[in-house]
Design an enzyme around this catalytic site. Structure first.
Site, PDB file in Angstrom:
ATOM      1  N   GLU A 193       0.834  -1.201   0.000  1.00 21.21           N
ATOM      2  CA  GLU A 193       0.000   0.000   0.000  1.00 21.21           C
ATOM      3  C   GLU A 193       0.872   1.257   0.000  1.00 21.21           C
ATOM      4  O   GLU A 193       0.388   2.363   0.171  1.00 21.21           O
ATOM      5  CB  GLU A 193      -0.936   0.001   1.218  1.00 21.21           C
ATOM      6  CG  GLU A 193      -2.179  -0.847   1.029  1.00 21.21           C
ATOM      7  CD  GLU A 193      -1.894  -2.313   0.751  1.00 21.21           C
ATOM      8  OE1 GLU A 193      -1.160  -2.931   1.536  1.00 21.21           O
ATOM      9  OE2 GLU A 193      -2.385  -2.837  -0.273  1.00 21.21           O
ATOM     10  N   THR A 257       4.241  -7.439  -3.012  1.00 15.88           N
ATOM     11  CA  THR A 257       5.031  -7.660  -1.795  1.00 15.88           C
ATOM     12  C   THR A 257       4.796  -9.070  -1.264  1.00 15.88           C
ATOM     13  O   THR A 257       3.897  -9.784  -1.715  1.00 15.88           O
ATOM     14  CB  THR A 257       4.724  -6.606  -0.717  1.00 15.88           C
ATOM     15  OG1 THR A 257       3.318  -6.577  -0.502  1.00 15.88           O
ATOM     16  CG2 THR A 257       5.206  -5.236  -1.164  1.00 15.88           C
ATOM     17  N   ASN A 277      -0.656  -7.693  -3.979  1.00 14.65           N
ATOM     18  CA  ASN A 277      -1.355  -6.875  -4.967  1.00 14.65           C
ATOM     19  C   ASN A 277      -0.401  -5.933  -5.698  1.00 14.65           C
ATOM     20  O   ASN A 277       0.584  -5.467  -5.131  1.00 14.65           O
ATOM     21  CB  ASN A 277      -2.452  -6.049  -4.278  1.00 14.65           C
ATOM     22  CG  ASN A 277      -1.890  -5.110  -3.235  1.00 14.65           C
ATOM     23  OD1 ASN A 277      -1.425  -5.538  -2.199  1.00 14.65           O
ATOM     24  ND2 ASN A 277      -1.909  -3.809  -3.496  1.00 14.65           N
ATOM     25  N   ASP A 319      -7.637  -5.788  -4.911  1.00 11.24           N
ATOM     26  CA  ASP A 319      -6.710  -6.017  -3.797  1.00 11.24           C
ATOM     27  C   ASP A 319      -6.735  -7.458  -3.300  1.00 11.24           C
ATOM     28  O   ASP A 319      -6.690  -7.716  -2.100  1.00 11.24           O
ATOM     29  CB  ASP A 319      -6.962  -5.057  -2.623  1.00 11.24           C
ATOM     30  CG  ASP A 319      -5.890  -5.195  -1.537  1.00 11.24           C
ATOM     31  OD1 ASP A 319      -4.725  -5.391  -1.891  1.00 11.24           O
ATOM     32  OD2 ASP A 319      -6.227  -5.124  -0.344  1.00 11.24           O
TER      33      ASP A 319
END
Lengths: 601, 141
Positions: A193, A257, A277, A319
């Site tokens: 994120e 990640t 994602n 996501d």
């Protein structure tokens, strides 16, 4: 500071000549003795199955609390206790304390308290969780939030070495449990994120020096791939397989990640994990498949070189991080025994792969509510996306409604268990759907890079069956891709499951219950309300001839972030908090390890 | 800080008395004026204020998804009753070393800085009880 005798004995019996190259053998032997719980999954295959059967489906109803231990830390407690010989090791969320506990009298041998810059807290997306420790070669390994990977002397808690795995100023943090493989320790990185480019890295357990580092995306040289030998769906991935699927140099901040779990097959010498994602959550600005985000990866443990990839959700629009655990099990698929890898993805499909070749064997929905794709095309491996649930096709600034599952996934990181006795997988799941509105954001290093607003609600609102529950605990046949039984849970089942040779399956609930069910039928046999909601994993061990079951309670994480963040208001449409607002009626924050056993000696 | 809040409260009450209005209404123009339309208790917002809500997504990790705060960051619903717009701007731009000392300055983040006036307006509307928490409906589309 009593020296732990059985600990030394357990380790000495297995470490042999204490050769570091044999760390693998050492951990393998420790995991083969069910008295220990020496890796996150109980074994390298990540089955979370124990051969212990003292506690079984006949007597589990008599279970009692044997002892408890407060960690003194609030917020989400993920992962579970690790037991080696007569010593239990347990970790906490930020600031990532580690306790060594003497099982003889539950006294504390040592405490490790890292000094971490609190600036790392705002760089963690979804609560300050940590998923646990690893052991090998007389060392306890902790992957701290500030990305420092630390090796502690298992007997004293003194730091042996520390290595920096990433830069929090660029949005990198760590929450994962590392895994020791041979003479290396494998870890990942969080920050999907924050525009972080994901990687897996292996450090030498002797001194923390870097052995290999392989990115999820970018040039072939960065990804440790051989364009001719690394395969996907049985075909070589070819040159620039990742670069071709991104606009310009977006891959540099492309996510993917690696904050989940690592598994290892010693016969194949392959490690398995998933990538998360692609950044941002706004799919419109990143055309292409965004490889190799959302991918199951099989890599050589010595070099990191990729054997095969399988991308589950090309060009993610919801996501659906692909980081959930990879369970390695030899099971029947279509009438023949296969060396399988079973993975319950956030996207709602349960995948059964051939873990040797990466062949896709089964891909079926493990929650009937899943609606964003009709099915997975078994020839191409691609999900068939339903246009009305495509946040990309609907576009920016448009609220795409009633997508199932929600961004939390049909299952998040909470690992499932596999019992070779029943041949079934036991899966804690979410039954939650969402509205998703992507919008444009600019990237700045170290700053949140999200680009979508969400609201979440019970799946029953979409399926129209009148149900309001937010989770299920299911038994799954990975050979056929079918649910065998399913227990509704009022909240998401967000705790790692345990299966045992006693034909009981245990898991925790967000209200704080530890539950034991019959492995064959799912019938509830026992429950106990622990001090806080459970998002940790249930583990088991044996000490002095007695079987124990331990679990961390301490609500938080993404499901509990409303709670962890102190939210209790009766408010609609608040993402996770909206759906989970009632949780505060059942439980409050606070980290406690609760240990169970049968009465008597 | 506390003294300031009391003075602010007294000022609001004073103004209310002066103009004969309910205290909540007495504070002159609101930063969200012209961007909220309400029928009964159902309020809808425009794109301008939606951008404030989106900017707020950068703050949610610490200040909570509904701005009511967390175990390491205060409630913005409460705080905005106590501080004025210039103090708000100062803290958002430069950061704040409070009890936990973890609030970063956002001066380098365009997703916040370009919309800081809308962010303030959104949070003020939340603080004034005009808007509920969470995602809102739009009246301009």
């Amino acid at each position: 500071m009593k020296r732990s005798l059985t600990f030394v004995a357990a380790v000495a019996a297995t470490a042999m000549a204490s050769g570091i190259a044999n760390a693998n053998q050492e951990v393998m032997k420790l995991t083969q003795n069910p008295a220990n719980w020496a890796t996150w999954g109980g074994d390298y295959a990540g089955t979370r199955y124990s051969k212990l059967d003292q506690i079984n489906n006949k007597n589990v109803g008599d279970l009692q609390v044997a002892w408890t231990f407060s960690t003194g830390v609030l917020r989400g407690h993920e992962g579970g206790p690790m037991v080696i010989g007569d010593t239990l090791f347990v970790h906490t969320p930020f600031p990532n304390k580690v306790f060594s506990i003497n099982l003889a009298d539950q006294s504390i041998n040592w405490i490790y308290t890292p000094k971490q810059d609190p600036d790392v807290i705002p760089v963690m997306c979804c609560d300050t969780v940590n998923r646990g420790l690893a052991y090998a070669d007389g060392k306890i390994f902790l992957q701290q939030a500030d990305t420092n990977l630390v090796a502690l002397d298992a007997k004293t808690g003194k730091k042996v070495w520390s290595v920096t795995n990433g830069d929090p100023k660029k949005g990198m943090t760590n929450t994962n449990a590392p895994l020791v493989v041979k003479d290396k320790i494998v870890t990942g990185i969080s920050g999907g994120e924050f525009g972080v480019r994901g990687f897996a890295a292996a450090y030498n357990i002797k001194d923390g020096s870097l052995a290999w580092k392989c990115y999820s995306m970018g040039p072939d040289s960065d990804m440790c791939v051989d364009p001719m030998k690394t395969t996907a769906m049985g075909q070589p991935i070819g040159k620039d397989s990742s670069l071709k699927t991104w606009k310009g140099d977006q891959w540099k901040i492309g996510g993917g990640t690696t904050w989940g779990w690592f598994s290892y097959d010693p016969d194949l010498n392959l490690i398995y994990y998933g990538t998360g994602n692609p950044s941002t959550w706004n799919p419109v600005v990143r055309p292409g498949d965004n490889k190799w985000s959302m991918t199951i990866m099989a890599r050589d443990a010595d070099t990191g070189m990729a054997k095969w990839f399988y991308q589950m959700t090309p060009h993610d629009e919801w996501d659906y991080d692909g980081i959930n655990e990879m369970i390695l099990a030899d099971i029947d698929v279509g009438g023949s025994k296969r060396k399988a890898l079973v993975h319950f993805d956030r996207n709602g499909f349960g995948y059964t792969m051939d873990r040797v070749t990466g062949e896709l064997l089964v891909a079926e929905k493990y929650d009937p509510a899943v609606n964003w794709a009709t099915h997975v095309d078994m020839k191409t491996g691609r999900p068939q996306v339903v246009a009305k649930y495509s946040t990309d096709q609907n576009g920016e600034d448009v609220n795409t409604q009633n997508v199932c599952p929600a961004a939390l996934g049909s299952k998040d990181q909470q690992p499932a268990a596999f019992s070779p006795r029943t041949g079934l997988f036991y899966v804690p799941t979410n039954h939650v759907c969402m509205d998703y509105e992507p919008f444009r954001v600019e990237y700045v290093a170290g700053q949140p890079y999200v680009g979508a607003t969400l609201s979440m609600f019970p799946a029953g609102k979409v399926t129209g069956d009148g149900s309001t529950h937010l989770g299920n605990f299911i038994a799954w046949d990975a050979g056929t891709g079918k649910i065998v039984w399913s227990n509704a849970e009022p909240f998401s089942a967000w705790s790692g499951a345990l299966a045992t040779a006693g034909d009981v399956v245990l898991y925790g609930t967000l209200e704080g219950y530890l539950k034991a069910v019959d492995a064959k039928t799912g019938k509830e046999l026992y429950k106990f309300k622990t001090p806080s909601g459970i998002i940790g994993n249930v583990n088991t061990w044996e000490y002095n001839g007695k079987q124990y079951i331990g679990v961390l309670s301490g609500v938080g994480g993404w499901a509990g972030i409303g709670m962890a963040a102190g939210l209790e208001g009766d408010t609609e449409g608040l993402g996770a908090v909206g759906a989970y607002r009632a949780l505060s009626k059942y439980t409050q924050l606070g980290g406690v390890l609760t240990v169970f056993a049968l009465p008597g000696k | 800080m506390k003294t300031r809040a009391i003075w602010l409260a007294l000022t609001i009450i004073g103004l209310g008395v002066l103009f004969g209005l309910a205290p909540a209404r007495a504070n002159g123009p609101k930063p969200y004026d012209g961007h909220v339309q309400c029928e009964a208790n159902n309020c809808k917002i425009d794109l301008w204020l939606t951008r404030g809500f989106r900017a707020f997504s950068q703050c949610q990790v610490c200040h909570g998804l509904d701005a009511n705060g967390s175990s390491f960051a205060p409630s913005l619903v409460d705080t905005l009753k106590e501080i004025d717009q210039s103090r708000f701007m100062e803290v958002v731009v430069n950061g704040y070393k409070g009890q936990m000392g973890v609030m970063p300055g956002w001066n380098e983040n365009p997703n916040v800085m370009k919309h800081i006036d809308k962010l303030y307006a959104y949070l003020k509307a939340r603080s004034d009880g005009v808007l509920p928490a969470g995602k809102l409906q739009r009246y301009d589309r």
